[in-house]
Design a protein around this motif. Structure first.
Motif, PDB file in Angstrom:
ATOM      1  N   UNK A 275      33.012  38.123  39.860  1.00 30.17           N
ATOM      2  CA  UNK A 275      34.372  37.211  39.544  1.00 30.17           C
ATOM      3  C   UNK A 275      35.610  37.255  40.909  1.00 30.17           C
ATOM      4  N   UNK A 276      35.624  37.983  41.615  1.00 31.60           N
ATOM      5  CA  UNK A 276      36.299  37.751  42.730  1.00 31.60           C
ATOM      6  C   UNK A 276      36.030  37.134  43.919  1.00 31.60           C
ATOM      7  N   UNK A 277      34.488  36.889  43.847  1.00 28.06           N
ATOM      8  CA  UNK A 277      33.946  36.371  45.076  1.00 28.06           C
ATOM      9  C   UNK A 277      34.396  34.970  45.399  1.00 28.06           C
ATOM     10  N   UNK A 278      34.517  34.916  46.842  1.00 28.19           N
ATOM     11  CA  UNK A 278      35.042  33.559  47.446  1.00 28.19           C
ATOM     12  C   UNK A 278      34.155  32.781  48.190  1.00 28.19           C
TER      13      UNK A 278
ATOM     14  N   UNK B 252      32.295  26.081  43.557  1.00 27.60           N
ATOM     15  CA  UNK B 252      32.320  26.756  44.927  1.00 27.60           C
ATOM     16  C   UNK B 252      33.696  26.642  45.269  1.00 27.60           C
ATOM     17  N   UNK B 253      34.391  27.687  45.890  1.00 25.12           N
ATOM     18  CA  UNK B 253      35.608  27.646  46.068  1.00 25.12           C
ATOM     19  C   UNK B 253      36.061  27.935  47.382  1.00 25.12           C
ATOM     20  N   UNK B 254      37.160  27.381  48.021  1.00 25.94           N
ATOM     21  CA  UNK B 254      37.729  27.746  49.312  1.00 25.94           C
ATOM     22  C   UNK B 254      36.490  27.723  50.696  1.00 25.94           C
TER      23      UNK B 254
ATOM     24  N   UNK C 100      34.921  30.861  55.014  1.00 26.48           N
ATOM     25  CA  UNK C 100      34.385  31.106  53.685  1.00 26.48           C
ATOM     26  C   UNK C 100      33.808  32.335  53.478  1.00 26.48           C
ATOM     27  N   UNK C 101      33.817  32.716  52.198  1.00 29.79           N
ATOM     28  CA  UNK C 101      33.231  34.208  51.762  1.00 29.79           C
ATOM     29  C   UNK C 101      34.359  35.296  51.291  1.00 29.79           C
ATOM     30  N   UNK C 102      33.840  36.305  51.405  1.00 28.07           N
ATOM     31  CA  UNK C 102      34.773  37.681  50.959  1.00 28.07           C
ATOM     32  C   UNK C 102      34.896  37.625  49.624  1.00 28.07           C
ATOM     33  N   UNK C 103      36.009  37.998  48.988  1.00 23.98           N
ATOM     34  CA  UNK C 103      36.574  38.171  47.632  1.00 23.98           C
ATOM     35  C   UNK C 103      38.045  37.894  47.693  1.00 23.98           C
ATOM     36  N   UNK C 104      38.380  37.226  46.684  1.00 22.80           N
ATOM     37  CA  UNK C 104      39.824  36.955  46.381  1.00 22.80           C
ATOM     38  C   UNK C 104      40.444  38.419  46.191  1.00 22.80           C
ATOM     39  N   UNK C 105      41.409  38.625  47.101  1.00 19.09           N
ATOM     40  CA  UNK C 105      41.742  40.097  47.108  1.00 19.09           C
ATOM     41  C   UNK C 105      42.455  40.752  45.921  1.00 19.09           C
TER      42      UNK C 105
ATOM     43  N   UNK D  62      31.215  40.966  51.743  1.00 19.88           N
ATOM     44  CA  UNK D  62      32.699  40.959  52.238  1.00 19.88           C
ATOM     45  C   UNK D  62      32.609  40.969  53.954  1.00 19.88           C
ATOM     46  N   UNK D  63      31.769  41.738  54.491  1.00 21.55           N
ATOM     47  CA  UNK D  63      31.492  42.039  55.885  1.00 21.55           C
ATOM     48  C   UNK D  63      31.109  40.756  56.661  1.00 21.55           C
TER      49      UNK D  63
END
Length: 865
Positions: free
Chosen positions: A279-282, A297-299, A354-359, A412-413
């Motif tokens: 759920x935190x994926x960006x 898709x976000x950001x 783009x990518x990673x997780x909303x912190x 994340x990486x």
């Protein structure tokens, strides 16, 4: 973790049309708190509980206007002095026989205070201590001038008890199984337990299957005159191992919420935490069949590299870094704008991040937390047995033959690698371009973004995390090409750091932006980076820097002089200790003295957590030092348990596992509030959390799988309520002698001191994945299941709609099913029905949870006529 403390507090920033604000409630006169534990009691709701044969609890839900005193049950004056009616103004009838009331007590606390729209609901609890006991199964009635309606209950032996606290998800058959019994009665102190025995009863038959004594479990460490939690008792049913669904019964008190004993408990928690990270994926969507909390898709748009024309960003930098002078070692100029950065942007225009997780609860992405998420999950895959083999956590990647935990870390990486500028430095964070928080939108409608300037602290953390991933044996095996890319980026980051220190000196190279990465200036991140570069490349000069600049046993390597393994120092210690065990380097390449010190810190860190757990009435590792200073906030039980899981790899000790389970139980509902502190689990759940998606979607309940801070110091200042929430509490949270007890300080409201970050999620998942890997569910195939909702044909306004959930290839027996629908309160039920309130587009959703953590989701949109 305090990033949202001023999240638009004092501004009317959220869209007032959010649909969950209008959920239909049960009329106050008909409200039963045990009929639907997901429902929010309406103003005017009242009920009677028989807590014990000699103690009754009368609850009334009230409200008040701003800047006005409560109009009902206002027994507390403006000096926090209690003025209760005389005991003889209450008449108690047990099967028609009058029983005198010997003493009255009272407590009051805001129950619900949502951020967007003022909707204050206050839980007022009157306690009646009786002169004679009530018999079992008696009909009880209370009459008094303070009661406007008839109020009755039954002293049923199977009544739900607020005093029995169990892990509502369950217990593993072969591990310790413990629950607590106790209740705070406000001005009356703590509930006395009439008979210190308990029984384990089968949920369906109510037949006793096990019994035992309750043993005292007193809390240690608080310095109040009246110490809290001195009447808490523990039920230990570890000897009972038969799988099934049960309740705990305590003579004279009633029964607990239902729970399971089965092998799937660890998997239930692990899969839920994995879902929370999904759920935190960006940079992507959240989609069926993996969740019902959907967004596109976000950001994905490239972020701006700010120039001096970005005046809002320049002002934000000046504000964030304004306290730089508090640290004498901060000899570099204030990073008050981009021009003041010692490391100017090389790239210009746009950068793809783009990518990673909303912190956390917002949609920003902090480089330093990104790096720590990677560390904890890569470490878990390398060092915690069985974690790397899990490929069944219920994610889109599940079942593809590669480690789910590693793929979360890789998501994340891959983002972190994009945060590197051409000179090797890493941007501090990704942030909204034109305001502080995207508080009124879901992430797919998010704002344009910018990157913040580079700093040595975040560059060191990113360098370390990418070097660790690149040299992880299991990561290299599964993603060899990616590991090569990561290592080159880590080397480039290391070279940047060497140039920065050569040019400005070790202290002069550091510039603060926010508190992230500022606890030890950049000393801990540099120690971690040097450790990982050495382990990844064999660079002897990096090893020399580790040994020269980092003493793991020094007080300077702890936060506040007592928090061990904190931030990047903890990462450096763990990586060094497990370098040989995980196959990264040979033992002959390590420094024996440094290794011994690192091992000692891991064992001492685990012992700290175990000691704190043992000193806690409810078994969670809340620090005794925090008790001494009466501080609370940003405390996550399963995040704390990670240090215990790591210590357990070095030394076999029953205390490690006992404390891990104590933290697991507390988070799962075995706490004084009987609330689950991870969303999407448990019978009693929080709805108002610090999370922008949850504040802006259409549902009452927040996305599943998000950890919530389990101990809070008190209520925050909120624009809609100002300081009311704190002042309404009785006894006061701030009372110097007899304060409202810490673990009871819960309210369903927006409180930034309970906001998680992705580090908490990663530490929790790492611990849970290790527990799950030791169970049969480790090899259970699972990705997702298709599900659908079947509606009855009557879709006219005013008529009842019946709904059923169908899940492909899965039996719903034993599953806990949550239903949400437009304008309705959420509810647990197998088959669902509700009355249509208005014509036009409607929606209905279902979420099924099995005891082993498998979930199925369904959504149906339809038109009401």
């Amino acid at each position: 973790m305090k990033r949202l403390q001023l999240w638009l507090i004092g501004a009317a920033f959220l869209c007032a049309s959010v649909s969950h604000l209008g959920a239909q409630e049960t009329p106050a006169a008909d409200f039963n708190p045990d009929a639907n534990t997901l429902a929010m009691p309406p103003v005017g709701a009242h009920w009677l509980r028989v807590l014990s044969p000699t103690v009754l609890e009368l609850t009334l839900i009230t409200t008040k206007q701003a800047d006005a005193p409560p109009t009902q049950w206002n027994f507390v004056d403006d000096k926090s002095q209690l003025h209760l009616p005389a005991a003889d103004t209450f008449q108690v009838l047990s099967n028609g026989k009058a029983i005198p009331v010997a003493e009255l007590g009272f407590k009051r606390r805001p129950l619900y205070a949502p951020l967007v729209k003022r909707d204050l609901r206050i839980a007022n609890c009157l306690y009646l201590k009786l002169a004679q006991p009530i018999t079992e199964n008696a009909a009880v009635e209370v009459k008094s001038p303070v009661l406007t309606q008839k109020i009755v209950a039954k002293s049923d032996v199977a009544r739900l008890s607020a005093a029995i606290h169990v892990n509502q998800i369950g217990y593993a058959p072969l591990l310790a199984k413990k629950a607590q019994v106790g209740l705070y009665l406000g001005s009356l102190g703590e509930l006395e337990i009439p008979t210190p025995t308990f029984q384990l009863v089968d949920f369906k038959s109510n037949k006793e299957v096990f019994a035992g004594p309750l043993t005292p479990r007193r809390d240690e460490g608080y310095t109040y005159t009246v110490k809290p939690y001195q009447q808490v008792w523990e039920a230990d049913f570890s000897a009972y191992q038969t799988p099934g669904q049960y309740r705990l019964r305590v003579s004279g008190l009633g029964v607990s919420y239902p729970f399971f004993i089965n092998d799937g408990v660890a998997a239930a928690f692990a899969r839920t935490y994995a879902l929370g990270l999904y759920h935190q994926r960006c940079g992507t969507e959240n989609a069926l069949p993996f969740t019902r909390f959907l967004h596109d898709k976000c950001h994905v748009a490239p972020a701006d590299v700010p120039t001096e024309d970005f005046t809002k960003i320049q002002a934000k930098l000046a504000s964030m870094s304004g306290d730089f002078k508090r640290e004498p070692r901060h000899t570099a100029p204030q990073l008050k704008d981009t021009a003041a950065s010692r490391y100017p942007f090389v790239r210009a225009g746009k950068v793809e991040v783009a990518g990673g997780h909303h912190d956390a609860g917002d949609y920003s992405k902090y480089t330093i937390n990104s790096a720590q998420l990677i560390h904890h999950l890569i470490f878990a895959a390398d060092a915690l047995p069985g974690v790397a083999a899990l490929d069944n956590l219920g994610l889109p990647e599940s079942g593809d033959g590669q480690s789910d935990v590693l793929q979360i870390a890789k998501w994340e990486a891959d983002f972190l690698a994009k945060m590197q500028d051409e000179d090797g430095g890493f941007y501090f964070l990704v942030y909204p371009r034109d305001r502080s928080y995207e508080g009124d939108v879901t992430p797919d409608k998010g704002d344009p973004q910018v990157v913040f300037p580079k700093t040595t602290s975040v560059t060191a953390a990113a360098t370390a995390a990418l070097a660790q991933a690149a040299s992880s044996p299991v990561f290299r095996k599964q993603f060899p090409a990616t590991a090569t890319v990561y290592l080159e980026k880590a080397k480039k980051g290391w070279a940047f750091l060497q140039r920065a220190i050569a040019a400005h000196g070790r202290d002069g190279a550091y510039q603060k932006i926010t508190h992230y990465g500022d606890t030890f200036l950049h000393d801990d991140e540099l120690a971690w980076a040097a450790t990982e570069i050495f382990l990844a490349t064999g660079d002897a000069s990096a090893h020399e820097q580790v040994l020269k600049n980092f003493d793991p046993a020094s007080r300077e390597a702890t936060k506040w002089g007592w928090v061990r393994l904190f931030d990047a120092y903890g990462c450096a210690i763990r990586s060094y200790v497990f370098a040989t065990r995980s196959g990264r380097v040979g033992a002959e390449k390590l420094n024996a003295a440094h290794l011994q010190k690192c091992e000692e810190q891991i064992l001492l860190g685990g012992q700290d957590q175990a000691n704190w757990s043992r000193a806690n009435a409810y078994g969670t590792s809340f620090p005794t030092e925090s008790k001494r200073f009466r501080n609370g906030g940003w405390y996550f039980p399963l995040s704390s348990a990670f240090d215990l899981a790591v210590a357990a790899q070095l030394k076999a000790a029953p205390q490690w596992m006992e404390s891990i389970l104590g933290n697991l139980n507390f988070e799962g509902g075995a706490n004084p509030n009987n609330v689950s502190f991870v969303t999407g689990m448990g019978w009693k759940r929080q709805r108002e959390i610090v999370h922008q998606y949850a504040q802006n979607d259409r549902r009452v309940l927040p996305p599943s799988g998000l950890p919530l801070g389990a101990v809070q110091e008190g209520f925050p200042y909120l624009d809609k309520y100002k300081k009311e929430l704190g002042t309404l509490t009785f006894p006061s949270d701030g009372d110097k002698d007899n304060a409202y007890p810490f673990y009871d300080r819960w309210g369903d409201t927006f409180n930034t001191s309970t906001e998680f970050v992705i580090i908490n999620q990663a530490r929790g998942l790492a611990t849970l994945a290790w527990l799950m890997a030791a169970t049969p569910q480790a090899k259970q195939p699972w990705r997702a299941a298709s599900a659908k909702i079947i509606l009855s044909p009557n879709l006219k306004i005013g008529e009842t709609v019946a709904a059923k959930l169908q899940v492909e290839n899965l039996d719903l027996n034993g599953a806990q099913i949550v239903w949400e629908a437009m304008g309705q309160e959420p509810v647990f039920t197998r088959d669902y029905s509700f009355t249509l309130r208005q014509p036009g587009p409607q929606w209905i959703e279902a979420e099924a949870l099995w005891p082993d953590g498998r979930r199925a989701f369904a959504i149906l949109e339809f038109e009401a006529r």
